[in-house]
Design a protein around this motif. Structure first.
Motif, mmCIF file in Angstrom:
data_model
loop_
_atom_site.group_PDB
_atom_site.id
_atom_site.type_symbol
_atom_site.label_atom_id
_atom_site.label_comp_id
_atom_site.label_asym_id
_atom_site.label_seq_id
_atom_site.Cartn_x
_atom_site.Cartn_y
_atom_site.Cartn_z
ATOM 1 N N LEU A 136 -47.045 12.785 40.110
ATOM 2 C CA LEU A 136 -46.717 13.383 41.402
ATOM 3 C C LEU A 136 -47.311 14.778 41.541
ATOM 4 N N ALA A 137 -47.510 15.429 40.395
ATOM 5 C CA ALA A 137 -48.051 16.785 40.401
ATOM 6 C C ALA A 137 -49.541 16.820 40.073
ATOM 7 N N SER A 138 -50.188 15.657 40.077
ATOM 8 C CA SER A 138 -51.593 15.624 39.673
ATOM 9 C C SER A 138 -52.494 16.362 40.658
ATOM 10 N N GLY A 139 -52.069 16.487 41.905
ATOM 11 C CA GLY A 139 -52.850 17.234 42.887
ATOM 12 C C GLY A 139 -52.440 18.687 42.989
ATOM 13 N N GLY A 140 -51.629 19.146 42.061
ATOM 14 C CA GLY A 140 -51.116 20.513 42.078
ATOM 15 C C GLY A 140 -49.602 20.503 42.013
ATOM 16 N N ARG A 141 -49.034 21.373 41.193
ATOM 17 C CA ARG A 141 -47.580 21.383 41.041
ATOM 18 C C ARG A 141 -46.868 21.764 42.322
ATOM 19 N N TRP A 142 -47.568 22.422 43.249
ATOM 20 C CA TRP A 142 -46.953 22.758 44.528
ATOM 21 C C TRP A 142 -46.502 21.508 45.277
ATOM 22 N N ARG A 143 -47.131 20.370 44.998
ATOM 23 C CA ARG A 143 -46.777 19.136 45.703
ATOM 24 C C ARG A 143 -45.352 18.675 45.394
ATOM 25 N N VAL A 144 -44.816 19.075 44.248
ATOM 26 C CA VAL A 144 -43.446 18.668 43.909
ATOM 27 C C VAL A 144 -42.485 19.850 43.856
ATOM 28 N N GLN A 168 -36.964 18.666 30.773
ATOM 29 C CA GLN A 168 -35.917 19.299 31.563
ATOM 30 C C GLN A 168 -36.534 20.268 32.560
ATOM 31 N N GLY A 169 -35.757 20.647 33.540
ATOM 32 C CA GLY A 169 -36.216 21.573 34.557
ATOM 33 C C GLY A 169 -35.121 21.795 35.579
ATOM 34 N N ARG A 170 -35.497 22.305 36.713
ATOM 35 C CA ARG A 170 -34.549 22.531 37.798
ATOM 36 C C ARG A 170 -34.980 21.735 39.022
ATOM 37 N N ILE A 171 -33.995 21.267 39.747
ATOM 38 C CA ILE A 171 -34.255 20.523 40.972
ATOM 39 C C ILE A 171 -33.370 21.086 42.074
ATOM 40 N N THR A 172 -33.956 21.278 43.252
ATOM 41 C CA THR A 172 -33.227 21.789 44.409
ATOM 42 C C THR A 172 -33.167 20.703 45.462
ATOM 43 N N ILE A 173 -31.960 20.363 45.895
ATOM 44 C CA ILE A 173 -31.762 19.345 46.920
ATOM 45 C C ILE A 173 -30.870 19.936 48.002
ATOM 46 N N ALA A 174 -31.370 19.946 49.225
ATOM 47 C CA ALA A 174 -30.622 20.498 50.359
ATOM 48 C C ALA A 174 -30.141 21.917 50.085
ATOM 49 N N MET A 220 -34.466 17.949 52.372
ATOM 50 C CA MET A 220 -35.372 18.899 51.750
ATOM 51 C C MET A 220 -35.105 19.006 50.255
ATOM 52 N N HIS A 221 -36.175 19.066 49.474
ATOM 53 C CA HIS A 221 -36.021 19.113 48.020
ATOM 54 C C HIS A 221 -37.295 19.651 47.373
ATOM 55 N N GLY A 222 -37.190 19.974 46.108
ATOM 56 C CA GLY A 222 -38.309 20.390 45.286
ATOM 57 C C GLY A 222 -37.849 20.428 43.851
ATOM 58 N N PHE A 223 -38.725 20.103 42.907
ATOM 59 C CA PHE A 223 -38.301 20.124 41.508
ATOM 60 C C PHE A 223 -39.462 20.475 40.589
ATOM 61 N N GLU A 224 -39.116 21.063 39.467
ATOM 62 C CA GLU A 224 -40.108 21.468 38.478
ATOM 63 C C GLU A 224 -40.586 20.250 37.689
ATOM 64 N N VAL A 225 -41.882 20.214 37.417
ATOM 65 C CA VAL A 225 -42.449 19.167 36.570
ATOM 66 C C VAL A 225 -43.323 19.846 35.519
ATOM 67 N N GLY A 226 -42.710 20.191 34.383
ATOM 68 C CA GLY A 226 -43.450 20.800 33.296
ATOM 69 C C GLY A 226 -44.215 19.772 32.496
ATOM 70 N N PRO A 227 -45.018 20.210 31.532
ATOM 71 C CA PRO A 227 -45.852 19.283 30.750
ATOM 72 C C PRO A 227 -45.059 18.317 29.884
ATOM 73 N N GLN A 228 -43.790 18.611 29.618
ATOM 74 C CA GLN A 228 -42.981 17.745 28.772
ATOM 75 C C GLN A 228 -42.055 16.827 29.575
ATOM 76 N N VAL A 229 -42.199 16.815 30.887
ATOM 77 C CA VAL A 229 -41.325 16.000 31.734
ATOM 78 C C VAL A 229 -41.956 14.628 31.958
ATOM 79 N N PHE A 230 -41.168 13.593 31.698
ATOM 80 C CA PHE A 230 -41.618 12.224 31.912
ATOM 81 C C PHE A 230 -40.520 11.437 32.624
ATOM 82 N N GLY A 231 -40.935 10.368 33.264
ATOM 83 C CA GLY A 231 -39.981 9.517 33.965
ATOM 84 C C GLY A 231 -40.686 8.722 35.044
ATOM 85 N N THR A 232 -39.891 8.116 35.915
ATOM 86 C CA THR A 232 -40.415 7.217 36.939
ATOM 87 C C THR A 232 -39.880 7.615 38.305
#
Length: 265
Positions: free
Chosen positions: A18-26, A44-50, A69-81
Motif C-alpha cells: 500500500l505504501a509502495s508509491g510513497g508512505r504518504w499514501r497510507v 507495530q505502529g500507530r493508526i488514526t481513525i476518525a 477518515m484514517h491514516g496509519f504508519e507502515v514501517g519496514p517491519q510491518v506485515f499483514g493483509t
C-alpha cells in the motif's frame, strides 16, 4: 449490480504494498469510497481513525467503513493483509470502525485461513472459484462480526473529545475541498476553534489545522500523481485562494513544490 461485477472490485493485497508509491499514501489523513479490512501479522505502529489515534501491533484487526477518515504508519517491519471490498460489496459488514486486538490463537488461525483461501480462490480459474470467493468473503464478514461482539464489553466508550473529533473529521471529509477553515468548522460544530484544537490534541496528538492540512495535502499529492490537471487547477479544486498560496502550503508541508513532487512521481 450483480455478484460478478461486485467481485471484480474486490482486492486483496499485502499491507507493505500500500505504501509502495510513497508512505504518504497510507500515513496521510484520507478517506476511501469502499470498506477496508486490515489484518496486521507483524510489526507495530500507530493508526488514526476518525481523529482518534491508537497503537497497533501483530494480531490486530481493523475495519474502516467507506468514507471514514484514517491514516496509519507502515514501517519496514510491518506485515499483514488488506482487503478492499469495493463500492458495491454485498457482504454484511459492521456499520462503525473497529480496532480489535485478537488474543485467541484459534481466532488468529481462523482469519489467516480465511484470507489465504480467499486469495487462492481469487487467483484461481477452476470451476466455481467466483462462488467460493463470495463464500469466503461472507466468512470474513462473520468472523469480523463475532470478534466485534466479543470485544464490545471491553471497548471503552467514546468520550466527549473523541465524539467531537469524529464529527469534525466526518464534516471535514465533506467540506475540505471548499477552502473551509478551522474556525468555520468549529462554528458548524458549535464549539470554539480553541476547544476543537484541544480535543484534536487529546485524541490524535495534532491540532485541528494540522489534521485539515494533512487531508488537503494528501488529496493534492494524489491528484498530482494520478491526474494531468495543471497545478493551478488542483489548487483551485482544493479551495486554495491562489496558485501561489497552494504552492507555498504544499512546499511547507512536504518540502517540495507541487511541480517537483509531480516530476519525481
Amino acid at each position: 449490480m450483480n455478484d460478478l461485477s461486485a467481485l471484480s472490485q474486490l482486492r486483496v493485497t499485502a499491507i507493505p504494498r500500500l505504501a509502495s508509491g510513497g508512505r504518504w499514501r497510507v500515513e496521510a489523513m484520507r478517506a476511501i469510497s469502499e470498506p477496508m479490512f486490515l489484518w496486521f501479522t507483524k510489526g507495530q505502529g500507530r493508526i488514526t481513525i476518525a481523529g482518534a489515534t491508537r497503537g497497533y501491533t501483530a494480531h490486530n484487526a481493523v475495519f474502516i467503513p467507506a468514507g471514514v477518515m484514517h491514516g496509519f504508519e507502515v514501517g519496514p517491519q510491518v506485515f499483514g493483509t488488506a482487503v478492499f471490498f469495493g463500492r458495491d460489496s454485498t457482504v454484511t459488514l459492521p456499520e462503525t470502525a473497529q480496532h480489535l486486538r485478537i488474543r485467541e490463537v484459534h481466532a488468529q488461525q481462523e482469519i489467516n485461513v480465511i484470507l489465504d483461501s480467499l486469495q487462492r480462490e481469487m487467483d484461481s480459474d477452476i470451476p466455481a472459484h467466483d462462488r467460493a470467493t463470495r463464500h469466503y468473503l461472507g466468512l470474513l464478514g462473520v468472523w469480523l462480526e463475532r470478534q466485534a461482539v466479543k470485544a464490545a464489553p471491553e471497548a471503552p466508550k467514546p468520550d466527549a473529545a473523541r465524539r467531537l473529533v469524529e464529527r469534525y473529521t466526518a464534516l471535514m471529509e465533506q467540506e475540505f475541498r471548499k477552502g473551509t477553515g478551522v474556525g468555520e468548522f468549529a462554528a458548524a460544530l458549535g464549539v470554539t476553534p480553541t476547544h476543537l484544537t484541544r480535543c484534536c490534541r487529546i485524541t490524535c496528538g495534532r491540532s485541528a489545522i494540522e489534521v485539515l492540512q494533512d487531508r488537503r495535502i494528501f488529496e493534492a499529492r494524489r491528484m498530482l500523481a494520478e491526474t494531468r490537471l495543471p497545478v493551478a487547477r488542483i489548487g483551485e479544486a482544493l479551495g486554495f485562494t491562489s496558485p501561489a498560496y497552494f504552492t507555498r502550503s504544499f512546499q511547507h508541508l512536504t518540502g517540495r513544490s507541487p511541480t517537483a513532487f509531480r516530476r519525481e512521481i
